[in-house]
Design an enzyme around this catalytic site. Structure first.
Site, PDB file in Angstrom:
ATOM      1  N   LYS A  29       2.514  20.877 -68.107  1.00 57.34           N
ATOM      2  CA  LYS A  29       2.277  19.673 -67.309  1.00 57.34           C
ATOM      3  C   LYS A  29       2.603  19.885 -65.829  1.00 57.34           C
ATOM      4  O   LYS A  29       2.080  19.181 -64.969  1.00 57.34           O
ATOM      5  CB  LYS A  29       3.120  18.506 -67.839  1.00 57.34           C
ATOM      6  CG  LYS A  29       2.566  17.888 -69.105  1.00 57.34           C
ATOM      7  CD  LYS A  29       3.425  16.712 -69.521  1.00 57.34           C
ATOM      8  CE  LYS A  29       3.083  16.218 -70.910  1.00 57.34           C
ATOM      9  NZ  LYS A  29       4.127  15.339 -71.462  1.00 57.34           N
ATOM     10  N   LYS A  32      -6.203  22.085 -78.229  1.00 51.95           N
ATOM     11  CA  LYS A  32      -5.787  20.959 -79.061  1.00 51.95           C
ATOM     12  C   LYS A  32      -6.540  19.687 -78.663  1.00 51.95           C
ATOM     13  O   LYS A  32      -6.732  19.439 -77.475  1.00 51.95           O
ATOM     14  CB  LYS A  32      -4.277  20.786 -78.823  1.00 51.95           C
ATOM     15  CG  LYS A  32      -3.614  19.685 -79.571  1.00 51.95           C
ATOM     16  CD  LYS A  32      -2.188  19.499 -79.066  1.00 51.95           C
ATOM     17  CE  LYS A  32      -2.157  18.754 -77.732  1.00 51.95           C
ATOM     18  NZ  LYS A  32      -0.834  18.293 -77.312  1.00 51.95           N
ATOM     19  N   LYS A  39      -5.572  13.251 -75.888  1.00 47.48           N
ATOM     20  CA  LYS A  39      -5.975  11.956 -75.344  1.00 47.48           C
ATOM     21  C   LYS A  39      -6.425  12.094 -73.902  1.00 47.48           C
ATOM     22  O   LYS A  39      -7.230  11.328 -73.419  1.00 47.48           O
ATOM     23  CB  LYS A  39      -4.790  10.974 -75.372  1.00 47.48           C
ATOM     24  CG  LYS A  39      -4.427  10.468 -76.743  1.00 47.48           C
ATOM     25  CD  LYS A  39      -3.379   9.355 -76.626  1.00 47.48           C
ATOM     26  CE  LYS A  39      -2.295   9.489 -77.671  1.00 47.48           C
ATOM     27  NZ  LYS A  39      -0.940   9.513 -77.158  1.00 47.48           N
TER      28      LYS A  39
END
Ligand code: TYM
Length: 329
Positions: free
Chosen positions: A112, A193, A196
């Site tokens: 991130k 993966k 969202k």
């Protein structure tokens, strides 16, 4: 007394079949074997900027999806994390026993923060808050998808470090992954993966996607250059489609092989799409029913928070006492 289960989902973006197969479906299965607590982790969501109005409506939508997926609010507590102050209180106490190096090594922190000019402190502290969610309720079992495994290891490390510094206080929790569906991959890119936050139109299937959108996305899914299913030599796209099918239908490995070995990819995709459409139909119908009454979801979130608050308070008091913090109690 039954052992406790705790898990959580961030109210960001659209809940997808990875979240359902990796987490929610498993929660539904085990909820009655435990005292179950399911959190909508809004404090985690704000580690990235959220539009306030959107965040609030996402919280309600997510709670409705929990119930529509089969969480029974009469038995299991559903709550918004920020409505129980113990999550934040315990997180601070844990911050003070967590070495910085443990947090900087987390793969999600590295992913991130990569390439970002400004890295919010919340991104670094994210797993400490997650440890607080779990240990606040002395949860024994934490059912999650594979991507949360490292966060759970850190939770155990924090609990153990606290226990060794201040005396036995916290239950050491166990990670519970589903046998199939622990890591659902993107339909457009089976090496990443399903997430969202990924924006590709063909990447994820949302729980509320209509049948035609589901069929379209699956028919366009990336496979490989083989013409038919070969269990001995299937590429990641085909493996992903097969495991999505198996997770929805709960077929055995034997049933899967007998049905799909040698099948052309076009037919494989049609079969998988129908299994997903069929698996999501009752959830979508129940969602409609639940959201028809705008007062229902807020009442469930209120009830959930009220039910778990005494447990949270007890843990916070005990932790403060162990650490020598001042208590009025
Ligand atoms: P979140 O919101 O990213 O995901 C919610 C759950 O869905 C699982 N999941 C997947 N499973 C299979 N395949 C995928 N592609 C996939 N993507 C997501 C996740 O593993 C998770 O179980 N940090 C957590 C939220 C959290 C939490 C907690 C979880 C906060 N506190 C305490 C358990 C206990 C998260 O971001 O999940």
């Amino acid at each position: 007394m039954k052992a406790r289960v705790l898990s959580g989902v961030q109210p960001t973006g659209n809940l997808h079949i990875g979240n359902y197969l990796g987490a929610l479906k498993n929660w539904v299965k085990i909820q009655y074997d435990y005292e179950s607590i399911f959190c909508i982790v809004d404090l985690h969501a704000i580690t990235a900027y959220q539009k306030p109005e959107e965040l609030r409506s996402n919280i309600h939508q997510l709670a409705a999806l929990f119930i529509a997926s089969g969480i029974d609010p009469k038995h299991s507590s559903i709550l918004a994390q920020s409505s129980v102050p113990g999550h934040s209180e315990l997180a601070w106490m844990f911050t003070c026993v967590t070495p910085l190096g443990w947090l900087e090594r987390m793969t999600q922190f590295k992913a991130k923060s990569e390439g970002q000019e400004i890295i919010g402190d919340g991104i670094l502290q994210y797993p400490v808050l997650m440890a607080a969610d779990i240990l606040l309720y002395q949860a024994k079992i934490v059912p999650v998808g594979d991507d949360q495994r490292q966060h759970l290891e850190l939770t155990r490390d924090i609990a153990q470090r606290f226990n060794s510094l201040y005396g036995e206080t916290f239950v050491i929790p166990e990670t519970k992954l589903p046998l199939v569906g622990a890591r659902v991959m993107g339909l457009d890119d089976p090496t990443a993966k399903m997430s969202k936050s990924a924006t590709g139109a063909g990447h994820a299937i949302a729980l509320l996607d209509d049948p035609s959108a589901i069929r379209k996305k699956i028919m366009r899914a990336t496979t490989d250059s083989n013409p038919t299913v070969n269990f001995g030599n299937a590429g990641p796209g085909v493996v992903n489609l097969l495991s999505i099918h198996q997770a929805f239908t709960e077929w055995t490995d034997g049933q899967m092989r007998t049905h799909f070995e040698g099948m052309r990819y076009g037919d494989l995709k049609k079969t998988v799409a129908e299994a997903v459409v069929e698996g999501l139909a009752p959830i979508q119908a129940k969602y409609k029913e639940i959201t028809a009454d705008p007062g229902y979801v807020p009442s469930i979130l209120k009830e959930g928070a009220a039910r778990v608050s005494p447990i949270a308070q007890e843990t916070v008091e005990l932790t403060k006492k162990r650490m020598g913090l001042y208590s009025l109690a």
